[in-house]
Design an enzyme around this catalytic site. Sequence first.
Site, PDB file in Angstrom:
ATOM      1  N   ASP A  17      -0.315  -6.615 -10.789  1.00  0.00           N
ATOM      2  CA  ASP A  17      -1.411  -6.252 -11.677  1.00  0.00           C
ATOM      3  C   ASP A  17      -1.872  -4.830 -11.387  1.00  0.00           C
ATOM      4  O   ASP A  17      -1.960  -3.976 -12.269  1.00  0.00           O
ATOM      5  CB  ASP A  17      -2.558  -7.255 -11.462  1.00  0.00           C
ATOM      6  CG  ASP A  17      -3.622  -7.130 -12.539  1.00  0.00           C
ATOM      7  OD1 ASP A  17      -3.441  -6.320 -13.455  1.00  0.00           O
ATOM      8  OD2 ASP A  17      -4.633  -7.837 -12.457  1.00  0.00           O
TER       9      ASP A  17
ATOM     10  N   ASP B 296       0.824  -1.216   0.000  1.00  0.00           N
ATOM     11  CA  ASP B 296       0.000   0.000   0.000  1.00  0.00           C
ATOM     12  C   ASP B 296       0.857   1.263   0.000  1.00  0.00           C
ATOM     13  O   ASP B 296       0.516   2.254  -0.614  1.00  0.00           O
ATOM     14  CB  ASP B 296      -1.015   0.013   1.146  1.00  0.00           C
ATOM     15  CG  ASP B 296      -0.474  -0.576   2.416  1.00  0.00           C
ATOM     16  OD1 ASP B 296      -1.192  -1.325   3.090  1.00  0.00           O
ATOM     17  OD2 ASP B 296       0.680  -0.300   2.745  1.00  0.00           O
TER      18      ASP B 296
END
Length: 447
Positions: A333, A309
């Site tokens: 991704d 994150d």
Amino acid sequence: MQEFKKVNIPEGDLIEINNGKPVIGCYPIIGYLRGDGIGIDITPVMQKVVDRAVEKAYGGTKKIAWCQLFAGLQGLQQYGSEFPDETVEAIRYLKIAIKGPYTTPIGEETHVCLHCSNQQYHSGICDKCGNDDGVCERFRSINVRFRQYLDLFACVRPVKYFKGVPAPNKYADKVDFILFRENTEDVYAGFDFECGSDTALAIIQLIKERTGRQIRTDSGIGVKPISVFGTERLVRKAIQWAVDHNLPSVTLVHKGNIMKFTEGSFCKWGYELAKREFDDVTISEKELWDKYDGKIPEGMILIKDRIADSIFQQIQTRPDEYSVLALPNLNGDYLSDAAIALVGGLGLGPGANMSDDIALFEATHGTAPKYTGMDKVNPGSLLLSAVMMLEYMSWGKAAELVIRGIEKSIIDGYVTYDLARLMKREGREDVTEVSCSGFGDSIIDRM
Ligand code: NAD
């Protein structure tokens, strides 16, 4: 020389792999797959630009011997299959290939037209475009099958800013990194079990027996395998890329604070691999500060890690601190698309899928069927994938010429509709919208 039914291997040098590196002659045979939809428009432009760059860079002493391979619509026309075995075999044989986009059926309809992507419930003539040679039964993604059949375990995506492209990020001009996303494991490995299915219920039961903890029985269950083998080959490739291209750092991106034995292990195994196989050229962040006062010594590569994150913030606020990033599948991704958006993305994001001996370079966008055959779209993604290919072949001089041509064409305002629209919206007035082939010619003129 291997024999093929429909593939004509041209005169030229077959590529060999020696110690993980391609050995390239002066006339390497490279496979190309036109792709469906706008593949018709962008692939010839890519070939023309690459041929001219190679000619200019090496004065005619080097030349690519292009070998046409078939999949999608052309596969159907040549072999009666959108994914012919012979094409997979030929890529395995040639070792390097470049491909345009392919249609993937997404709806529930039983058939798809490979001319226009229309989906319908019958074979024969396409309800939308009227062609009678493009409709076939729905199938699994051609792109995914290439990855699986050829075990292309690394999805490699460079992200770089081009001057003149309107980008949403203030520091876009500092973005120049390359992502190595693991392609075969993680939650994409295909172990996804429907709520209430025997397997889902059995897994819930097993976990209860082994841990005493109860997962709600009305849960779908996904399995997230991350192995030593899968991690090591990916991280090895990322570090080797940094070594070969003289790059300053490799960042292992993971969510190991939450998923200790999958994502956390990815990070741990990555560090261990770096220590074991690249000790003479890598340093850790601790060493960086303890021994080198925060400055990476010349010729050394810093191995660091970041929580997934936080990397989404860091690539926006401090992009110049990142160079090569190695990621498990899901993080990879998400981050590749976010990273491309930083630099104004769209038509310009290149990519490749690689194993230890095969490299398949590709346009990262889809077939954009509404623009097929209109000579309108941006060939940039495929062209920049070709640049990656030239770099992989160590034909750096030709790669630089293509980059220079693209940069100058954008700076001079000769761009396709997508970039023209963005640039005009930013208030630029001297923009000339050119066609797909016109953009190619403009690049060639400016090399
Ligand atoms: P898409 O990328 O084909 O098109 C989305 C939109 O992006 C287009 O309408 C167009 O406006 C724009 N666009 C795409 N490429 C462009 C280019 N080179 N220059 C300028 N503008 C461009 O995505 P989609 O419409 O979701 O998918 C169409 C088909 O392509 C589907 O069958 C999908 O499965 C397939 N697809 C293939 C790949 C691949 O082969 N790697 C990737 C994505 C989608």
